[in-house]
Design a protein around this motif. Structure first.
Motif, PDB file in Angstrom:
ATOM      1  N   LEU A 193       0.807  -1.216   0.000  1.00 32.86           N
ATOM      2  CA  LEU A 193       0.000   0.000   0.000  1.00 32.86           C
ATOM      3  C   LEU A 193       0.842   1.268   0.000  1.00 32.86           C
ATOM      4  O   LEU A 193       0.433   2.293  -0.557  1.00 32.86           O
ATOM      5  N   ASP A 194       2.038   1.216   0.594  1.00 33.07           N
ATOM      6  CA  ASP A 194       2.868   2.407   0.808  1.00 33.07           C
ATOM      7  C   ASP A 194       2.963   3.313  -0.416  1.00 33.07           C
ATOM      8  O   ASP A 194       3.029   4.532  -0.295  1.00 33.07           O
ATOM      9  N   PHE A 195       2.985   2.723  -1.609  1.00 31.63           N
ATOM     10  CA  PHE A 195       3.329   3.498  -2.796  1.00 31.63           C
ATOM     11  C   PHE A 195       2.135   4.067  -3.534  1.00 31.63           C
ATOM     12  O   PHE A 195       2.307   4.830  -4.489  1.00 31.63           O
ATOM     13  N   TYR A 196       0.930   3.702  -3.125  1.00 28.38           N
ATOM     14  CA  TYR A 196      -0.220   3.960  -3.976  1.00 28.38           C
ATOM     15  C   TYR A 196      -1.290   4.846  -3.343  1.00 28.38           C
ATOM     16  O   TYR A 196      -1.534   4.810  -2.146  1.00 28.38           O
ATOM     17  N   ALA A 197      -1.921   5.618  -4.201  1.00 30.54           N
ATOM     18  CA  ALA A 197      -3.115   6.348  -3.821  1.00 30.54           C
ATOM     19  C   ALA A 197      -4.298   5.388  -3.804  1.00 30.54           C
ATOM     20  O   ALA A 197      -4.359   4.450  -4.597  1.00 30.54           O
ATOM     21  N   MET A 198      -5.227   5.646  -2.884  1.00 35.69           N
ATOM     22  CA  MET A 198      -6.415   4.808  -2.762  1.00 35.69           C
ATOM     23  C   MET A 198      -7.645   5.695  -2.746  1.00 35.69           C
ATOM     24  O   MET A 198      -7.684   6.706  -2.050  1.00 35.69           O
ATOM     25  N   GLU A 253     -19.994   6.984  -8.230  1.00 36.09           N
ATOM     26  CA  GLU A 253     -19.302   8.272  -8.216  1.00 36.09           C
ATOM     27  C   GLU A 253     -18.104   8.202  -7.276  1.00 36.09           C
ATOM     28  O   GLU A 253     -18.119   7.488  -6.263  1.00 36.09           O
ATOM     29  N   GLY A 254     -17.068   8.941  -7.615  1.00 41.41           N
ATOM     30  CA  GLY A 254     -15.918   9.048  -6.728  1.00 41.41           C
ATOM     31  C   GLY A 254     -16.268   9.907  -5.542  1.00 41.41           C
ATOM     32  O   GLY A 254     -16.989  10.908  -5.667  1.00 41.41           O
ATOM     33  N   VAL A 255     -15.774   9.534  -4.371  1.00 37.66           N
ATOM     34  CA  VAL A 255     -16.038  10.272  -3.144  1.00 37.66           C
ATOM     35  C   VAL A 255     -14.790  11.024  -2.716  1.00 37.66           C
ATOM     36  O   VAL A 255     -14.798  12.245  -2.617  1.00 37.66           O
ATOM     37  N   LEU A 256     -13.720  10.291  -2.430  1.00 33.37           N
ATOM     38  CA  LEU A 256     -12.470  10.949  -2.106  1.00 33.37           C
ATOM     39  C   LEU A 256     -11.315   9.972  -2.276  1.00 33.37           C
ATOM     40  O   LEU A 256     -11.505   8.799  -2.569  1.00 33.37           O
ATOM     41  N   CYS A 257     -10.123  10.496  -2.122  1.00 31.31           N
ATOM     42  CA  CYS A 257      -8.910   9.722  -2.372  1.00 31.31           C
ATOM     43  C   CYS A 257      -7.827  10.191  -1.410  1.00 31.31           C
ATOM     44  O   CYS A 257      -7.828  11.354  -0.982  1.00 31.31           O
ATOM     45  N   ILE A 258      -6.926   9.266  -1.069  1.00 35.39           N
ATOM     46  CA  ILE A 258      -5.757   9.634  -0.299  1.00 35.39           C
ATOM     47  C   ILE A 258      -4.539   9.185  -1.087  1.00 35.39           C
ATOM     48  O   ILE A 258      -4.453   8.029  -1.503  1.00 35.39           O
ATOM     49  N   SER A 259      -3.605  10.087  -1.306  1.00 34.93           N
ATOM     50  CA  SER A 259      -2.409   9.744  -2.059  1.00 34.93           C
ATOM     51  C   SER A 259      -1.420   9.022  -1.153  1.00 34.93           C
ATOM     52  O   SER A 259      -1.649   8.870   0.050  1.00 34.93           O
ATOM     53  N   SER A 260      -0.303   8.615  -1.733  1.00 31.63           N
ATOM     54  CA  SER A 260       0.702   7.904  -0.943  1.00 31.63           C
ATOM     55  C   SER A 260       1.466   8.846  -0.020  1.00 31.63           C
ATOM     56  O   SER A 260       2.138   8.404   0.922  1.00 31.63           O
ATOM     57  N   HIS A 261       1.376  10.157  -0.254  1.00 33.48           N
ATOM     58  CA  HIS A 261       2.263  11.069   0.444  1.00 33.48           C
ATOM     59  C   HIS A 261       1.619  12.400   0.792  1.00 33.48           C
ATOM     60  O   HIS A 261       2.298  13.300   1.259  1.00 33.48           O
ATOM     61  N   ASP A 262       0.324  12.525   0.561  1.00 30.54           N
ATOM     62  CA  ASP A 262      -0.305  13.829   0.727  1.00 30.54           C
ATOM     63  C   ASP A 262      -1.668  13.657   1.385  1.00 30.54           C
ATOM     64  O   ASP A 262      -2.103  12.557   1.690  1.00 30.54           O
ATOM     65  N   TRP A 321      -0.290   9.290  -7.052  1.00 28.21           N
ATOM     66  CA  TRP A 321      -1.125  10.478  -6.986  1.00 28.21           C
ATOM     67  C   TRP A 321      -2.586  10.095  -7.170  1.00 28.21           C
ATOM     68  O   TRP A 321      -2.894   9.133  -7.855  1.00 28.21           O
ATOM     69  N   CYS A 322      -3.463  10.879  -6.577  1.00 27.86           N
ATOM     70  CA  CYS A 322      -4.887  10.640  -6.764  1.00 27.86           C
ATOM     71  C   CYS A 322      -5.264  10.917  -8.212  1.00 27.86           C
ATOM     72  O   CYS A 322      -5.100  12.036  -8.697  1.00 27.86           O
ATOM     73  N   PRO A 323      -5.784   9.915  -8.903  1.00 23.65           N
ATOM     74  CA  PRO A 323      -6.119  10.081 -10.312  1.00 23.65           C
ATOM     75  C   PRO A 323      -7.508  10.683 -10.500  1.00 23.65           C
ATOM     76  O   PRO A 323      -8.245  10.899  -9.529  1.00 23.65           O
ATOM     77  N   ARG A 324      -7.835  10.965 -11.729  1.00 24.26           N
ATOM     78  CA  ARG A 324      -9.217  11.326 -12.041  1.00 24.26           C
ATOM     79  C   ARG A 324     -10.085  10.091 -11.895  1.00 24.26           C
ATOM     80  O   ARG A 324      -9.608   8.963 -12.043  1.00 24.26           O
ATOM     81  N   THR A 325     -11.351  10.290 -11.617  1.00 22.00           N
ATOM     82  CA  THR A 325     -12.195   9.151 -11.213  1.00 22.00           C
ATOM     83  C   THR A 325     -12.291   8.089 -12.299  1.00 22.00           C
ATOM     84  O   THR A 325     -12.445   6.909 -11.984  1.00 22.00           O
ATOM     85  N   PRO A 329      -6.008  14.334   1.633  1.00 24.36           N
ATOM     86  CA  PRO A 329      -7.095  13.814   0.801  1.00 24.36           C
ATOM     87  C   PRO A 329      -7.448  14.724  -0.365  1.00 24.36           C
ATOM     88  O   PRO A 329      -7.227  15.939  -0.316  1.00 24.36           O
ATOM     89  N   THR A 330      -7.985  14.089  -1.379  1.00 23.40           N
ATOM     90  CA  THR A 330      -8.578  14.787  -2.511  1.00 23.40           C
ATOM     91  C   THR A 330     -10.054  14.431  -2.530  1.00 23.40           C
ATOM     92  O   THR A 330     -10.397  13.247  -2.561  1.00 23.40           O
ATOM     93  N   TYR A 331     -10.912  15.423  -2.491  1.00 22.28           N
ATOM     94  CA  TYR A 331     -12.348  15.182  -2.499  1.00 22.28           C
ATOM     95  C   TYR A 331     -12.872  15.271  -3.926  1.00 22.28           C
ATOM     96  O   TYR A 331     -12.606  16.234  -4.643  1.00 22.28           O
ATOM     97  N   TYR A 332     -13.647  14.245  -4.307  1.00 22.22           N
ATOM     98  CA  TYR A 332     -14.248  14.237  -5.631  1.00 22.22           C
ATOM     99  C   TYR A 332     -15.651  14.832  -5.605  1.00 22.22           C
ATOM    100  O   TYR A 332     -16.165  15.241  -6.645  1.00 22.22           O
ATOM    101  N   VAL A 333     -16.288  14.846  -4.436  1.00 21.02           N
ATOM    102  CA  VAL A 333     -17.608  15.464  -4.278  1.00 21.02           C
ATOM    103  C   VAL A 333     -17.584  16.389  -3.076  1.00 21.02           C
ATOM    104  O   VAL A 333     -16.969  16.082  -2.062  1.00 21.02           O
ATOM    105  N   ASP A 334     -18.293  17.510  -3.200  1.00 22.78           N
ATOM    106  CA  ASP A 334     -18.299  18.500  -2.113  1.00 22.78           C
ATOM    107  C   ASP A 334     -19.215  18.080  -0.972  1.00 22.78           C
ATOM    108  O   ASP A 334     -19.034  18.539   0.160  1.00 22.78           O
ATOM    109  N   SER A 335     -20.184  17.232  -1.267  1.00 28.04           N
ATOM    110  CA  SER A 335     -21.216  16.920  -0.273  1.00 28.04           C
ATOM    111  C   SER A 335     -20.682  16.190   0.962  1.00 28.04           C
ATOM    112  O   SER A 335     -21.375  16.123   1.975  1.00 28.04           O
ATOM    113  N   VAL A 336     -19.475  15.638   0.894  1.00 31.58           N
ATOM    114  CA  VAL A 336     -18.943  14.897   2.041  1.00 31.58           C
ATOM    115  C   VAL A 336     -17.878  15.679   2.790  1.00 31.58           C
ATOM    116  O   VAL A 336     -17.386  15.210   3.832  1.00 31.58           O
TER     117      VAL A 336
END
Length: 123
Positions: free
Chosen positions: A29-34, A46-55, A103-107, A57-64
């Motif tokens: 898991l260490d190397f990958y965004a999830m 729909e994408g909700v959010l993502c966590i990168s390997s080193h940064d 890195w967090c990719p596009r959905t 969160p990235t939110y894909y929706v504002d509602s959460v």
């Protein structure tokens, strides 16, 4: 072979909390965004959010935002989705996913998905 297994879904009342888990096998898991996705009844996934390997969160929706958070335990190869102040519209099947990038990719770039876990918010 990459495998993702989610757990923790349940029936919860509005305003309640749940924590979902996703275990990655076949890779470290260490190397990958999830990412976390969800699919409500009758709607597209729909994408909700993502966590990168080193940064953070990235939110894909504002509602959460302000209600959902994501964390990772690399030693356990596990990612968590903490969901607070749950609403009826949060009901759905929740999936974790990865495209094996750091890195967090596009959905639409995610390649691997788990089988999902059901979250039902109902009074």
């Amino acid at each position: 072979q990459v495998q993702l297994v989610e757990s923790g879904g349940d029936l919860v009342q509005p305003g309640g909390s749940l924590r979902l888990s996703c275990v990655l096998s076949g890779e470290t898991l260490d190397f990958y965004a999830m990412g976390w996705f969800r699919q409500a009844p009758g709607k597209e996934r729909e994408g909700v959010l993502c966590i990168s390997s080193h940064d953070g969160p990235t939110y894909y929706v504002d509602s959460v935002k302000g209600r959902f958070s994501v964390s990772r335990d690399n030693a356990k190869n596990t990612v968590y989705l903490q969901m607070n102040s749950l609403k009826l519209e949060d009901t759905g099947v929740y999936y974790c996913a990865t495209d094996l990038s750091s890195w967090c990719p596009r959905t639409y770039e995610y390649d691997f998905f788990g089988q999902g876990t059901q979250v039902t918010v109902s009074s």
